[in-house]
Design an enzyme around this catalytic site. Structure first.
Site, PDB file in Angstrom:
ATOM      1  CD  GLN A  28      -6.977  -4.725   3.566  1.00  0.00           C
ATOM      2  OE1 GLN A  28      -7.968  -5.425   3.798  1.00  0.00           O
ATOM      3  NE2 GLN A  28      -7.082  -3.452   3.224  1.00  0.00           N
ATOM      4  CE  LYS A  51      -7.535  -0.694   5.753  1.00  0.00           C
ATOM      5  NZ  LYS A  51      -8.277   0.029   4.733  1.00  0.00           N
ATOM      6  CG  HIS A  96      -1.934   0.966   1.368  1.00  0.00           C
ATOM      7  ND1 HIS A  96      -1.709   2.263   1.726  1.00  0.00           N
ATOM      8  CD2 HIS A  96      -3.270   0.855   1.161  1.00  0.00           C
ATOM      9  CE1 HIS A  96      -2.870   2.910   1.739  1.00  0.00           C
ATOM     10  NE2 HIS A  96      -3.828   2.076   1.400  1.00  0.00           N
ATOM     11  CG  ASP A 108       0.379  -2.795   6.216  1.00  0.00           C
ATOM     12  OD1 ASP A 108      -0.524  -2.871   7.072  1.00  0.00           O
ATOM     13  OD2 ASP A 108       0.245  -2.196   5.130  1.00  0.00           O
ATOM     14  CB  CYS A 120      -3.621   3.321  -1.613  1.00  0.00           C
ATOM     15  SG  CYS A 120      -4.804   4.618  -1.332  1.00  0.00           S
TER      16      CYS A 120
END
Lengths: 150, 418
Positions: B213, B236, B133, B210, B376
């Site tokens: 997600q 999220k 991202h 990261d 992104c």
């Protein structure tokens, strides 16, 4: 939003393809990646050709086709009036219902009235028109400069 | 109705999410398939936010009055919940930020200002991947420009996975930090953490994952990951916007310098110099997002009560079904893995020459919310030679019927522009 006129121009674009021109510009819409390369050809102040290549959504591609239809053959002053009217319509946020006067100026371009309700798509519709304005400034600016030096 | 093994009782779950009852465009039922952008919020989270403001609102860590103490207990209680949720060895390793971007930027700035042995400078290298991202690309570009460190990255294979064939050349003795995404927001790929971490450890590089997600969709165990830092965001995973998390190993948080200065992060302050509070407060300057942390705590309670393993199984079943159904749509090309294996519940695709903005707009008219654009992650679009994609992404309340609606909608799109 997707008027039949828009879909027709998208599927069967008018004047697409790059031809000889006085100036060339490349404009992009960074939010969605729409791109257009556009050339203008002038004979004095008369637009003799607007040629273009691009990729993007139906709105941006159809709008370039309509631009070609409307502006080729026009005098610059008239073309500017059409461009300004189209800009006004696209910035209206759906509040302008095109009347007969506007329809006479914009012809097929009134079909984009619905697009003005979608802020994310207004830039798509304006991409080729902004490119034309930019190319015109370059072409005629350059021509004027040439006249001065001659 | 399609029944798949492993599905959750979505009928019951959907009752917790008031927004899912909404209609759009003159009475069309909302089909919300933009969960990778943000999830919807259950009543339990909305109630926690309201209750916080109605009963407990005060600033935290200061003041001796009842509200200040109760607000502090709630805020710190949310930290305990996060720590348990990610199996952190210590609650003091959980730093609240405003989102995952801030968490990632925080690590980049810690390293930029750090002393040896952590310092990133012109003799060192930073490693990321081509599927990051923008929030895990740009902070490292900035750090690289400011320090002269070399930025390197793993490329992608044609089927949407990391190309680790040259891992020993990418991660070297010069590498100071390897930062990569656990689950790609655009490709859906679940990356092989262990292989990358092992190589990073061989050369003594730090690892930042990261998990934006991942945290909403699967059990997350920071100890099992063996990373040094893990970043994710609250909105999220059923939480409110404005709250993110950075988990970091305690000894690193002790050694590394603060980034933002201000109230709350200090021990003592004079006009000449200051000393800093211990982590996590050292990295939480200013009034934090208190209600948002409390809301995230409520979201974690909600998700944990259902069970992250069950959520994972639900989404895996949906993804398998969605991949199968999407691949049957003529001219549709999935950008990313074309099986549900090592794959999250975000599926990007192109549909012939029809631009994603047109796809998204026509689907929207049918009440179906998807994301269109480069998500992104523009380098991924460049890698696969496409201007943009349409992305459908699922969550615990998504149903096979919604996937059917998407497929029908795509058929409509094709007829419309065909």
């Amino acid at each position: 939003m997707y008027q039949e006129v828009i879909l027709d121009h998208y599927k069967h674009p008018h004047g697409r393809g790059l031809r000889d021109g006085d100036a060339e510009v490349h404009h992009v819409n960074p939010t969605c990646g729409d791109e257009i390369t556009l050339r203008v050809k002038y004979d004095g102040e008369q637009i003799t050709d607007i040629s273009y290549e691009g990729q993007g959504c139906s709105i941006s591609q159809a709008s370039a086709s309509v631009l070609n239809d409307l502006l080729v053959g026009k005098e610059l002053s008239e073309a500017r009036k059409i461009q300004e009217t189209f800009l006004e319509l696209m910035q209206s946020k759906g509040r302008i219902e095109p009347d007969d006067d506007m329809e006479e100026v914009l012809e097929d371009a009134v079909a984009f009235a619905g697009v003005s309700k979608y802020p994310a798509r207004v830039k798509c519709a304006l991409l080729s028109w902004m490119a034309w304005k930019d190319a015109t400034a370059q072409a005629l600016g350059g021509a004027e400069a040439e006249r001065k030096t001659a | 109705m399609t029944q798949l093994p492993g599905l959750l009782d979505t009928e019951a779950i959907r009752k917790d999410f008031p927004i899912l009852d909404r209609t759009v465009h003159d009475g069309r039922k909302l089909v919300y398939l933009d969960n990778a952008a943000t999830s919807q919020k259950p009543r339990q989270v909305l109630d926690a936010l309201n209750e916080y403001y109605e009963r407990y609102n005060a600033n935290v860590h200061r003041g001796v009055h009842v509200l200040a103490e109760e607000a502090t207990a709630l805020y710190e209680g949310a930290r305990d919940k996060v720590a348990a949720f990610i199996n952190a060895p210590s609650r003091d390793e959980v730093i609240f930020t405003k989102n995952a971007s801030e968490s990632l930027n925080l690590v980049a700035n810690m390293l930029g200002w750090a002393d040896e042995p952590y310092r990133v400078d012109h003799e060192t290298e930073i490693v990321i991947t081509e599927m990051e991202h923008h929030s895990n690309i740009v902070p490292w570009q900035l750090l690289s420009q400011r320090t002269g460190a070399k930025l390197k990255w793993f490329g992608l294979t044609d089927d949407g996975r990391l190309d680790l064939s040259n891992i020993d050349e990418i991660i070297t003795e010069k590498t100071k930090i390897v930062s990569f995404v656990l689950v790609s927001n655009i490709l859906g790929t679940v990356n092989p953490v262990e292989k990358i971490v092992r190589r990073a450890q061989e050369v003594g590089a730090l690892v930042l994952i990261d998990a934006s997600q991942a945290a909403p969709h699967m059990p997350l165990d920071v100890q099992a990951l063996q990373a040094d830092f893990v970043a994710f965001t609250g909105h999220k995973m059923c939480g409110p916007t404005g709250i993110g998390v950075l988990w970091g190993r305690q000894e690193l948080l002790e050694d590394l310098p603060p980034f933002l200065g201000g109230g709350e992060m200090i021990e003592t302050v004079s006009m000449h110099s200051s000393t800093y509070a211990p982590a996590p407060h050292k990295f939480e300057a200013g009034t934090p997002p208190i209600a948002q942390a409390v809301g995230l705590g409520a979201a974690i309670d909600y998700l944990s009560a259902i069970g992250m393993d069950k959520i994972l199984a639900h989404e895996h079943a949906l993804t398998e079904y969605a991949v199968k159904r999407l691949l049957d749509v003529p001219d549709l090309k999935i950008i990313g893995p074309t099986t549900a294996e090592d794959r999250g519940a975000a599926i990007s695709f192109t549909l012939g020459d029809i631009h994603p903005h047109d796809v998204g707009q026509v689907l929207d008219e049918e009440g179906i919310a998807v994301r269109v654009g480069h998500h992104c992650a523009r380098p991924v679009c460049l890698r696969y030679g496409i201007p943009a994609t349409t992305r459908a992404s699922f969550y615990l309340y998504s149903t096979p019927a919604e996937i059917d609606a998407l497929v029908d909608g795509l058929e409509h799109v094709r007829n419309f522009f065909g």
